[in-house]
Write a protein that holds these residues in place. Structure first.
Motif, PDB file in Angstrom:
ATOM      1  N   THR A  78       0.840  -1.198   0.000  1.00 30.02           N
ATOM      2  CA  THR A  78       0.000   0.000   0.000  1.00 30.02           C
ATOM      3  C   THR A  78       0.872   1.244   0.000  1.00 30.02           C
ATOM      4  N   MET A  79       0.401   2.264  -0.727  1.00 33.29           N
ATOM      5  CA  MET A  79       1.150   3.511  -0.870  1.00 33.29           C
ATOM      6  C   MET A  79       0.291   4.680  -0.414  1.00 33.29           C
ATOM      7  N   PRO A  80       0.905   5.703   0.155  1.00 33.36           N
ATOM      8  CA  PRO A  80       0.123   6.862   0.602  1.00 33.36           C
ATOM      9  C   PRO A  80      -0.347   7.706  -0.575  1.00 33.36           C
ATOM     10  N   TYR A  81      -1.402   8.457  -0.375  1.00 41.35           N
ATOM     11  CA  TYR A  81      -1.819   9.466  -1.349  1.00 41.35           C
ATOM     12  C   TYR A  81      -0.925  10.684  -1.156  1.00 41.35           C
ATOM     13  N   ILE A  82      -0.507  11.280  -2.268  1.00 37.36           N
ATOM     14  CA  ILE A  82       0.550  12.288  -2.185  1.00 37.36           C
ATOM     15  C   ILE A  82       0.195  13.555  -2.976  1.00 37.36           C
ATOM     16  N   PHE A  83       0.907  14.626  -2.667  1.00 34.39           N
ATOM     17  CA  PHE A  83       0.888  15.868  -3.438  1.00 34.39           C
ATOM     18  C   PHE A  83       2.232  15.981  -4.155  1.00 34.39           C
ATOM     19  N   LEU A  84       2.213  16.518  -5.363  1.00 34.22           N
ATOM     20  CA  LEU A  84       3.426  16.651  -6.162  1.00 34.22           C
ATOM     21  C   LEU A  84       3.989  18.063  -6.027  1.00 34.22           C
ATOM     22  N   ALA A  85       5.305  18.163  -5.880  1.00 30.97           N
ATOM     23  CA  ALA A  85       5.959  19.457  -5.728  1.00 30.97           C
ATOM     24  C   ALA A  85       7.314  19.423  -6.409  1.00 30.97           C
ATOM     25  N   ASP A  86       7.924  20.595  -6.588  1.00 31.30           N
ATOM     26  CA  ASP A  86       9.268  20.627  -7.146  1.00 31.30           C
ATOM     27  C   ASP A  86      10.279  20.594  -6.008  1.00 31.30           C
ATOM     28  N   GLU A  87      11.563  20.743  -6.358  1.00 33.60           N
ATOM     29  CA  GLU A  87      12.613  20.563  -5.358  1.00 33.60           C
ATOM     30  C   GLU A  87      12.711  21.698  -4.348  1.00 33.60           C
ATOM     31  N   ALA A  88      11.928  22.763  -4.521  1.00 32.47           N
ATOM     32  CA  ALA A  88      11.927  23.828  -3.526  1.00 32.47           C
ATOM     33  C   ALA A  88      11.179  23.424  -2.257  1.00 32.47           C
ATOM     34  N   PHE A  89      10.441  22.320  -2.324  1.00 38.62           N
ATOM     35  CA  PHE A  89       9.647  21.865  -1.192  1.00 38.62           C
ATOM     36  C   PHE A  89      10.333  20.681  -0.502  1.00 38.62           C
ATOM     37  N   PRO A  90      10.016  20.452   0.751  1.00 35.17           N
ATOM     38  CA  PRO A  90      10.614  19.324   1.468  1.00 35.17           C
ATOM     39  C   PRO A  90       9.948  18.015   1.094  1.00 35.17           C
ATOM     40  N   LEU A  91      10.739  16.966   0.969  1.00 38.63           N
ATOM     41  CA  LEU A  91      10.204  15.628   0.747  1.00 38.63           C
ATOM     42  C   LEU A  91       9.656  15.082   2.056  1.00 38.63           C
ATOM     43  N   CYS A  92       8.416  14.616   2.032  1.00 42.81           N
ATOM     44  CA  CYS A  92       7.844  13.957   3.201  1.00 42.81           C
ATOM     45  C   CYS A  92       6.895  12.872   2.710  1.00 42.81           C
ATOM     46  N   ARG A  93       6.269  12.175   3.617  1.00 41.97           N
ATOM     47  CA  ARG A  93       5.492  11.001   3.239  1.00 41.97           C
ATOM     48  C   ARG A  93       4.354  11.332   2.285  1.00 41.97           C
ATOM     49  N   ASN A  94       3.758  12.513   2.409  1.00 41.31           N
ATOM     50  CA  ASN A  94       2.632  12.887   1.550  1.00 41.31           C
ATOM     51  C   ASN A  94       2.987  13.967   0.532  1.00 41.31           C
ATOM     52  N   ILE A  95       4.277  14.279   0.393  1.00 42.00           N
ATOM     53  CA  ILE A  95       4.724  15.233  -0.631  1.00 42.00           C
ATOM     54  C   ILE A  95       5.877  14.602  -1.385  1.00 42.00           C
ATOM     55  N   LEU A  96       5.699  14.413  -2.685  1.00 35.28           N
ATOM     56  CA  LEU A  96       6.752  13.847  -3.524  1.00 35.28           C
ATOM     57  C   LEU A  96       7.476  14.959  -4.261  1.00 35.28           C
ATOM     58  N   CYS A  97       8.791  14.931  -4.197  1.00 34.69           N
ATOM     59  CA  CYS A  97       9.648  15.879  -4.898  1.00 34.69           C
ATOM     60  C   CYS A  97      10.608  15.105  -5.786  1.00 34.69           C
ATOM     61  N   PRO A  98      11.188  15.747  -6.796  1.00 34.09           N
ATOM     62  CA  PRO A  98      12.132  15.035  -7.663  1.00 34.09           C
ATOM     63  C   PRO A  98      13.418  14.666  -6.940  1.00 34.09           C
ATOM     64  N   TYR A  99      14.103  13.655  -7.491  1.00 35.87           N
ATOM     65  CA  TYR A  99      15.440  13.326  -6.995  1.00 35.87           C
ATOM     66  C   TYR A  99      16.374  14.487  -7.340  1.00 35.87           C
ATOM     67  N   PRO A 100      17.215  14.925  -6.411  1.00 38.53           N
ATOM     68  CA  PRO A 100      18.123  16.044  -6.693  1.00 38.53           C
ATOM     69  C   PRO A 100      19.296  15.614  -7.564  1.00 38.53           C
ATOM     70  N   GLY A 101      19.917  16.595  -8.215  1.00 35.73           N
ATOM     71  CA  GLY A 101      21.122  16.344  -8.988  1.00 35.73           C
ATOM     72  C   GLY A 101      20.857  15.690 -10.332  1.00 35.73           C
ATOM     73  N   HIS A 102      21.937  15.256 -10.954  1.00 32.03           N
ATOM     74  CA  HIS A 102      21.847  14.583 -12.259  1.00 32.03           C
ATOM     75  C   HIS A 102      21.576  13.101 -12.023  1.00 32.03           C
ATOM     76  N   ASN A 103      20.530  12.588 -12.672  1.00 33.89           N
ATOM     77  CA  ASN A 103      20.121  11.215 -12.433  1.00 33.89           C
ATOM     78  C   ASN A 103      20.029  10.433 -13.740  1.00 33.89           C
ATOM     79  N   THR A 104      20.074   9.136 -13.611  1.00 37.24           N
ATOM     80  CA  THR A 104      19.895   8.226 -14.746  1.00 37.24           C
ATOM     81  C   THR A 104      18.930   7.124 -14.317  1.00 37.24           C
TER      82      THR A 104
END
Length: 265
Positions: free
Chosen positions: A124-150
């Motif tokens: 089971t997964m929580p229901y979440i709100f989407l945000a950019d990297e200016a916001f803090p990552l928490c259980r109900n707020i998803l933010c992008p992975y920082p830096g260069h990713n693959t």
């Protein structure tokens, strides 16, 4: 007049959501933007004002102007679901907002955790709100992975940005429709906040009975949002929040969650 618009239309055009309505919003995000368990896209918009008397740098923002901040959560049909007008520019808008407080206190009546479609093995997964990297990552707020990713992290960032830009589009519609956003608001702070609230309410009023709306396509590069904005909170995420993001990343590279054209981008 602005205060009357807000008070008279609030219950019809921006009502407080319960679990059933949140579930409906999540279903639209899944259908239109292929992002499951999503309750809304979140971001902040600076509304330029004249420097209030004897305020020093209190309302001075990173863009070099004086402003108040409209923090908003929007749904998949360009409608405001939650708004908070902060009179202190940057610096912890989410933390000090009524929305942030309600999220911490678990009083938003968010639905219970549920599995992602076709990915019951992730649990089971929580229901979440989407945000950019200016916001803090928490259980109900998803933010992008920082830096260069693959790999799966890059895919996740693409899928998140694709859905999260709904709030940027909504801000664009708001600013284009109401000319008050094309100039500096030369009014008191109290009146400026009422103007912003009234325009958000009228924006929803014009879309109240809209049954269909075009969703953004996956034909353009995802926007980067407020990537240069000061952080609104710490990004030292808990292990629980990081695990939730990792599971969403795993979902988007699975057959159940794969989004068209994501490999190309």
């Amino acid at each position: 007049m602005c205060e009357a618009i807000w008070n008279c239309l609030l219950s019809d055009c921006m009502p407080l959501s319960d679990a059933a309505e949140w579930s409906g919003i999540a279903a639209e995000f899944q259908h239109l933007l292929a992002f499951p368990n999503c309750l809304g896209a979140m971001d902040g918009k600076h509304v330029v004002i004249e420097a209030p008397p004897s305020s020093g740098s209190l309302y001075y923002n990173y863009k070099g102007a004086f402003s108040i901040v409209l923090l908003a959560v929007v749904d998949a049909r360009y409608r405001f679901r939650l708004v908070n007008i902060d009179a202190y520019g940057d610096g912890g808008t989410l933390t000090v907002s009524a929305f942030g407080s309600a999220l911490r206190q678990s009083s938003l009546r968010i639905p219970e955790d549920s599995p992602l479609p076709g990915a019951e093995h992730l649990g089971t997964m929580p229901y979440i709100f989407l945000a950019d990297e200016a916001f803090p990552l928490c259980r109900n707020i998803l933010c992008p992975y920082p830096g260069h990713n693959t790999g799966e992290k890059k895919v996740f960032n693409f899928c998140l940005s694709h859905a999260q830009r709904m709030v940027e589009c909504t801000f664009g519609i708001l600013a284009a429709q109401w000319r008050v956003y094309r100039r500096v608001l030369g009014v008191s702070l109290e009146v400026a906040e009422k103007i912003v609230k009234a325009t958000c309410m009228l924006h929803n009023f014009l879309r109240k009975d809209v049954l269909t709306a075009p969703a953004p396509t996956l034909t353009t590069e995802p926007s980067l949002g407020m990537q240069n904005a000061p952080r609104l909170g710490t990004n030292n995420a808990s292990r629980d929040a990081a695990a939730v993001r990792d599971k969403f990343a795993e979902y988007f590279i699975s057959p159940a969650g794969r989004v068209p054209l994501q490999d190309r981008y």
